[in-house]
Design an enzyme around this catalytic site. Sequence first.
Site, PDB file in Angstrom:
ATOM      1  N   ARG A  76      78.277  41.971 119.725  1.00  0.00           N
ATOM      2  CA  ARG A  76      77.698  42.492 118.354  1.00  0.00           C
ATOM      3  C   ARG A  76      77.198  43.940 118.946  1.00  0.00           C
ATOM      4  O   ARG A  76      76.289  44.188 119.871  1.00  0.00           O
ATOM      5  CB  ARG A  76      76.550  41.795 118.041  1.00  0.00           C
ATOM      6  N   GLY A 113      76.651  44.720 114.107  1.00  0.00           N
ATOM      7  CA  GLY A 113      76.493  43.554 113.074  1.00  0.00           C
ATOM      8  C   GLY A 113      77.230  43.741 111.940  1.00  0.00           C
ATOM      9  O   GLY A 113      76.660  43.160 111.253  1.00  0.00           O
ATOM     10  N   SER A 162      81.673  39.508 114.549  1.00  0.00           N
ATOM     11  CA  SER A 162      81.016  39.860 115.731  1.00  0.00           C
ATOM     12  C   SER A 162      80.006  38.963 116.054  1.00  0.00           C
ATOM     13  O   SER A 162      79.252  39.341 117.329  1.00  0.00           O
ATOM     14  CB  SER A 162      80.551  41.397 115.437  1.00  0.00           C
ATOM     15  N   CYS A 203      77.443  55.061 107.222  1.00  0.00           N
ATOM     16  CA  CYS A 203      76.249  54.224 107.205  1.00  0.00           C
ATOM     17  C   CYS A 203      75.696  54.244 108.632  1.00  0.00           C
ATOM     18  O   CYS A 203      76.174  53.999 109.551  1.00  0.00           O
ATOM     19  CB  CYS A 203      76.825  52.501 106.936  1.00  0.00           C
ATOM     20  N   HIS A 262      83.044  50.458 115.202  1.00  0.00           N
ATOM     21  CA  HIS A 262      83.493  51.467 114.355  1.00  0.00           C
ATOM     22  C   HIS A 262      84.668  52.485 114.896  1.00  0.00           C
ATOM     23  O   HIS A 262      85.792  52.660 114.523  1.00  0.00           O
ATOM     24  CB  HIS A 262      82.242  52.538 113.850  1.00  0.00           C
ATOM     25  N   ILE A 282      83.498  46.745 125.540  1.00  0.00           N
ATOM     26  CA  ILE A 282      83.344  48.171 125.809  1.00  0.00           C
ATOM     27  C   ILE A 282      81.903  48.484 125.990  1.00  0.00           C
ATOM     28  O   ILE A 282      80.856  48.387 125.331  1.00  0.00           O
ATOM     29  CB  ILE A 282      83.847  49.087 124.540  1.00  0.00           C
ATOM     30  N   GLU A 289      92.497  56.172 100.108  1.00  0.00           N
ATOM     31  CA  GLU A 289      91.968  54.777 100.316  1.00  0.00           C
ATOM     32  C   GLU A 289      90.890  54.224  99.232  1.00  0.00           C
ATOM     33  O   GLU A 289      90.097  55.191  98.816  1.00  0.00           O
ATOM     34  CB  GLU A 289      91.573  54.678 101.876  1.00  0.00           C
ATOM     35  N   TYR A 321      92.687  48.340 105.960  1.00  0.00           N
ATOM     36  CA  TYR A 321      91.821  48.804 106.966  1.00  0.00           C
ATOM     37  C   TYR A 321      91.154  47.851 107.856  1.00  0.00           C
ATOM     38  O   TYR A 321      90.448  47.140 107.311  1.00  0.00           O
ATOM     39  CB  TYR A 321      91.050  49.941 106.580  1.00  0.00           C
ATOM     40  N   TYR A 340      87.390  47.315 107.379  1.00  0.00           N
ATOM     41  CA  TYR A 340      86.931  46.645 106.169  1.00  0.00           C
ATOM     42  C   TYR A 340      87.719  45.197 106.298  1.00  0.00           C
ATOM     43  O   TYR A 340      88.466  44.801 105.419  1.00  0.00           O
ATOM     44  CB  TYR A 340      87.336  47.344 104.946  1.00  0.00           C
TER      45      TYR A 340
END
Length: 453
Positions: A33, A36, A43, A99, A107, A164, A351, A392, A395
């Site tokens: 996470r 989140g 996650s 966001c 991301h 990561i 999109e 995507y 999403y």
Amino acid sequence: MPKPSYIVTPVTESQIQAAVICSKAYRLQIRVRCGGHDYEGLSYSSKVPFVLIDLINLRSIKIDTENRFAWVQGGVLLGNLSYQIAKISPNLAFPAGLCPTVGVGGHFSGGGYGTLFRKYGLAADNVLDARIANVNGQVLDRKSMGEDLFWAIRGGGAASFGVITSWKIKLVEVPDIVTVFTINRTLEQNATDLVHRWQQIAYKFDRDLFVRILITCVNSTVQAAFNSVFLGKIDKLVPLMQESFPELGLVREDCMERKWIEAILYFSDLPFGSSLDDLTKRNPNPRTYYKAKSDYVTDPIPKFALEKLWEFFKEDEAKDAQLILAPFGGRMSEISESEIPYPHRSGILYEIQHLVYWDKEGNKESEKYIDWIRRLYKYITPFVSKNPRAAYLNYRDLDLGINNIEGNTSYAQASVWGNKYFRNNFKRLVQVKTKVDPSNFFRNEQSIPIYLS
């Protein structure tokens, strides 16, 4: 909601290494996470026993303005990243999403786009290096992990390959002053014609100009909000819009000049009146429930189809629903679809993010809203990308297909959803996964599978 067997909140890389080694030894799956924000909760939840590695304490940001790069730890949120960059240099930025409470880990590794992507590409296009804890608990950088794995984690979803711990990102240039505007038009104010026209031209706009559309229900009618940022001042924007999109009727009074970091606050989902400092806070949004889907459009949706689409917004379930139309073109059309795993490049006009929200608990309540968005998604099928119908990764949508909960999943089964997210890059992702994680330790409902011998 399934709860983890253990929660690990590491403050060092070595604690992540230990968590991976111990989880593997005890046959516990791992969920990582960052912010989140995984749209399907992958996650932080699992249907099998799992360990949650929460990167909340890994929030270091080290910025090198002279060489225009930064090292960002895996638990950093987008809002704080933008804030810290602007604090050191108002003319540097990173092309990430809007966001502020989204974590960099998911991301960046899923692609990541925002208001700068028509000029500079995705967040993942601007990743220079990374440090990953692999299945053996080793921490590798770009050189030691090799170019195949480095390719895979920039758009292919890092959770399939390891944890990561930090990212090295390239910073990009923004001007002292930018201009923002939002123009609202209802159906009675010619919204349908404006949306129809926008489809044909927005991808061809100057790459310093980003104009998206937010479709919502307002006072029992459909409203299209043309929401924009321009990398320049009002004096240059107004004539540019008169030339590019005169139908919208933009005038000086619609526009506001801002510093770049103020534009990020303007585009954020923070409450009206929030300050720049609020970009750095981890405060979660009020509890709400939602379902999302995504589409890519390669040919303008006909006007008659838009008019029928608006009918969905007259239903009770659409009270807090939203469609977000984000224009492509510019730099996105110049990057090869195989450069990184994110393939949606040349030929995409825009999109669509489909969203529906509700606030009442219970499966029965949820089913009404999920049914609404599934019906809308089915309706729009003939007017979006085909073979495959693209989606995507960031999403995430489990309606597209899932892996087996227990054991491995075949390439053919996973291709049902994998080709939608990654198109022709899915095969290479599976090859990389098979090489670096042959036991398929890092897995979830939509992780990259291994080839089964």
